[in-house]
Design an enzyme around this catalytic site. Structure first.
Site, PDB file in Angstrom:
ATOM      1  N   SER A  76       0.797  -1.230   0.000  1.00 15.48           N
ATOM      2  CA  SER A  76       0.000   0.000   0.000  1.00 15.48           C
ATOM      3  C   SER A  76       0.828   1.278   0.000  1.00 15.48           C
ATOM      4  O   SER A  76       0.283   2.350  -0.279  1.00 15.48           O
ATOM      5  CB  SER A  76      -0.910   0.038   1.226  1.00 15.48           C
ATOM      6  OG  SER A  76      -2.089  -0.661   0.966  1.00 15.48           O
ATOM      7  N   LYS A 111       0.716   3.450  -2.963  1.00 14.24           N
ATOM      8  CA  LYS A 111      -0.431   4.342  -3.206  1.00 14.24           C
ATOM      9  C   LYS A 111      -0.034   5.812  -3.085  1.00 14.24           C
ATOM     10  O   LYS A 111      -0.528   6.664  -3.822  1.00 14.24           O
ATOM     11  CB  LYS A 111      -1.559   4.031  -2.207  1.00 14.24           C
ATOM     12  CG  LYS A 111      -2.183   2.646  -2.391  1.00 14.24           C
ATOM     13  CD  LYS A 111      -3.070   2.274  -1.213  1.00 14.24           C
ATOM     14  CE  LYS A 111      -3.761   0.926  -1.413  1.00 14.24           C
ATOM     15  NZ  LYS A 111      -4.363   0.391  -0.182  1.00 14.24           N
ATOM     16  N   TYR A 150      -2.347  -2.300 -10.630  1.00 20.89           N
ATOM     17  CA  TYR A 150      -2.337  -2.026  -9.188  1.00 20.89           C
ATOM     18  C   TYR A 150      -1.649  -3.167  -8.425  1.00 20.89           C
ATOM     19  O   TYR A 150      -0.864  -2.941  -7.499  1.00 20.89           O
ATOM     20  CB  TYR A 150      -3.787  -1.827  -8.694  1.00 20.89           C
ATOM     21  CG  TYR A 150      -3.906  -1.873  -7.196  1.00 20.89           C
ATOM     22  CD1 TYR A 150      -3.564  -0.765  -6.422  1.00 20.89           C
ATOM     23  CD2 TYR A 150      -4.307  -3.036  -6.543  1.00 20.89           C
ATOM     24  CE1 TYR A 150      -3.633  -0.825  -5.034  1.00 20.89           C
ATOM     25  CE2 TYR A 150      -4.385  -3.101  -5.167  1.00 20.89           C
ATOM     26  CZ  TYR A 150      -4.038  -1.997  -4.414  1.00 20.89           C
ATOM     27  OH  TYR A 150      -4.097  -2.053  -3.041  1.00 20.89           O
ATOM     28  N   TYR A 199      -4.699   4.243   7.393  1.00 22.12           N
ATOM     29  CA  TYR A 199      -6.023   3.623   7.391  1.00 22.12           C
ATOM     30  C   TYR A 199      -6.917   4.257   8.460  1.00 22.12           C
ATOM     31  O   TYR A 199      -6.830   5.452   8.706  1.00 22.12           O
ATOM     32  CB  TYR A 199      -5.908   2.105   7.583  1.00 22.12           C
ATOM     33  CG  TYR A 199      -4.868   1.456   6.719  1.00 22.12           C
ATOM     34  CD1 TYR A 199      -4.921   1.565   5.337  1.00 22.12           C
ATOM     35  CD2 TYR A 199      -3.827   0.738   7.275  1.00 22.12           C
ATOM     36  CE1 TYR A 199      -3.973   0.950   4.538  1.00 22.12           C
ATOM     37  CE2 TYR A 199      -2.878   0.120   6.473  1.00 22.12           C
ATOM     38  CZ  TYR A 199      -2.952   0.230   5.107  1.00 22.12           C
ATOM     39  OH  TYR A 199      -2.014  -0.362   4.328  1.00 22.12           O
ATOM     40  N   VAL A 219       1.001  -3.752   4.028  1.00 19.21           N
ATOM     41  CA  VAL A 219       0.807  -5.022   4.740  1.00 19.21           C
ATOM     42  C   VAL A 219       2.033  -5.914   4.808  1.00 19.21           C
ATOM     43  O   VAL A 219       2.004  -6.895   5.545  1.00 19.21           O
ATOM     44  CB  VAL A 219      -0.344  -5.890   4.192  1.00 19.21           C
ATOM     45  CG1 VAL A 219      -1.674  -5.357   4.571  1.00 19.21           C
ATOM     46  CG2 VAL A 219      -0.213  -6.137   2.726  1.00 19.21           C
TER      47      VAL A 219
HETATM   48  N1  GLN Z   1      -1.839  -5.263  -2.312  1.00 20.32           N
HETATM   49  C1  GLN Z   1      -2.523  -5.143  -1.062  1.00 20.32           C
HETATM   50  C2  GLN Z   1      -4.039  -5.213  -1.271  1.00 20.32           C
HETATM   51  O1  GLN Z   1      -4.527  -4.671  -2.220  1.00 20.32           O
HETATM   52  C3  GLN Z   1      -2.125  -3.856  -0.392  1.00 20.32           C
HETATM   53  C4  GLN Z   1      -2.828  -3.652   0.905  1.00 20.32           C
HETATM   54  C5  GLN Z   1      -2.026  -2.968   1.954  1.00 20.32           C
HETATM   55  O2  GLN Z   1      -0.808  -2.892   1.935  1.00 20.32           O
HETATM   56  N2  GLN Z   1      -2.735  -2.528   2.960  1.00 20.32           N
HETATM   57  O3  GLN Z   1      -4.733  -5.817  -0.521  1.00 20.32           O
END
Ligand code: GLN
Length: 339
Positions: free
Chosen positions: A83, A86, A209, A261, A279
């Protein structure tokens, strides 16, 4: 709604500098020692390959806007950016199509819900809400100008590599593992499409993505990428202007409200820095005008944020004087000369 161009961005920036380099080295080493034995949290395994990470890995890197590098622990272990991508894809989208359009198509407000929430889209009439949750990130990737999905992937890979100051590579195993199990993200993309909120093909966008999340970085790379956002868009190690200063300002604002988050408010309250987590256990925390912390440790809390990474960032924010909201009384810090 808000006046945006009253001052040049240089005049809007915060002030101050990191402590001297040797002191930063000592504090990074101290932060590492302090939390290395903290075994709380669990390693993510909803993307099957991520479950193979060694929970003891722990790396901390601080990169200053002066190019100073201060590190402790496992700062060269590769992991997938997940993530955290992003934040940098959002910056590339703002650079490509402008602040207003990204604001209008994606939004900048926190959902208060998990990063992969479907109900957040439903509750908000199809709005992806912000670029740091999966719906908003998928919508942002779709906004990058590209005629084909190969071209879109090249824009992402090249852009994130310029932030890192080296060519980043795809971790093929993680990409394949997530591609085989990302039904939820595919559903989110179709849902956005049904609301007319996706500017490219749903399946192709999810594929790009998924690749962007599977780019391999280490804690050092995260600190360099964050330091580029702290340095008006100039990578302090390569000297390249990766994005304009205005884009950094906009990106950091979104990280402050949405980067951690549904814990973003608590994070800002305790740590006071724009930040983004992923994650696989990475966190980047940015102190505008000073530098950035890159942290990596795979055990996560319930919201998906690295436990050791958060604790180390909290320590370093205080010890290095990074909190954006902290101030000292003017008269005390200037010899009481109020004339
Ligand atoms: N690739 C992961 C997903 O889309 C990224 C999520 C994350 O790092 N929180 O679930």
């Amino acid at each position: 709604m808000f006046e945006s161009d009253v001052l040049d961005v240089a005049q809007q920036s915060s002030t101050g500098a990191l402590p001297p380099g040797r002191r930063v080295d000592e504090l990074v080493t101290a932060a590492h020692a302090r939390y290395a034995s903290d075994d709380s949290g669990v390693v993510a395994d909803y993307i099957p390959v991520l479950g193979q990470a060694d929970p003891s890995w722990f790396g901390l890197s601080v990169v200053g806007v002066d190019g100073g590098v201060h590190e402790a622990g496992d700062t060269g272990i590769p992991f997938t950016i997940q993530s955290i991508s992003k934040a940098f894809v959002f910056a590339l989208a703002c650079q490509a199509i402008g602040h207003e359009r990204v604001h209008e198509r994606v939004g900048v407000n926190n959902t208060g819900l998990a990063f992969n929430s479907v109900i957040a889209v439903e509750l908000n009439a199809g709005s992806p809400m912000n670029p740091m949750v999966n719906p908003g990130a998928i919508a942002t990737t779709a906004l990058l100008p590209a005629a084909t999905s190969d071209e879109r992937w090249a824009v992402v890979c090249d852009g994130l590599s310029r932030f890192a100051g080296r060519p980043l590579e795809l971790d093929d195993e993680v990409y394949r593992s997530e591609s085989e199990t990302n039904h939820r993200n595919r559903a989110i993309a179709q849902l956005l499409h049904s609301y007319g909120r996706l500017d490219a093909d749903a399946d192709e966008t999810v594929d790009v993505y998924t690749r962007q999340c599977a780019l391999a970085v280490d804690a050092h790379d995260l600190a360099v990428m964050g330091a580029t956002l702290a340095d008006g868009g100039v990578n302090p190690l390569t000297g390249e202007q990766v994005v304009p200063a205005e884009v950094c300002r906009d990106t950091l604002a979104v990280l402050a409200s949405c980067g951690m988050y549904e814990r973003s408010g608590e994070w800002l309250f305790e740590i006071g820095l724009p930040a983004k987590s992923g994650v696989s256990g990475g966190i980047v925390a940015v102190s505008p005008g000073k530098g950035a912390v890159g942290a990596f440790s795979p055990r996560l809390d319930a919201a998906g944020n690295s436990v050791r990474g958060q604790r180390a960032c909290a320590y370093l924010s205080r010890a290095l004087g990074l909190n954006l909201f902290a101030s000292a009384r003017w008269a005390t810090s200037s010899n009481g000369d109020a004339s």
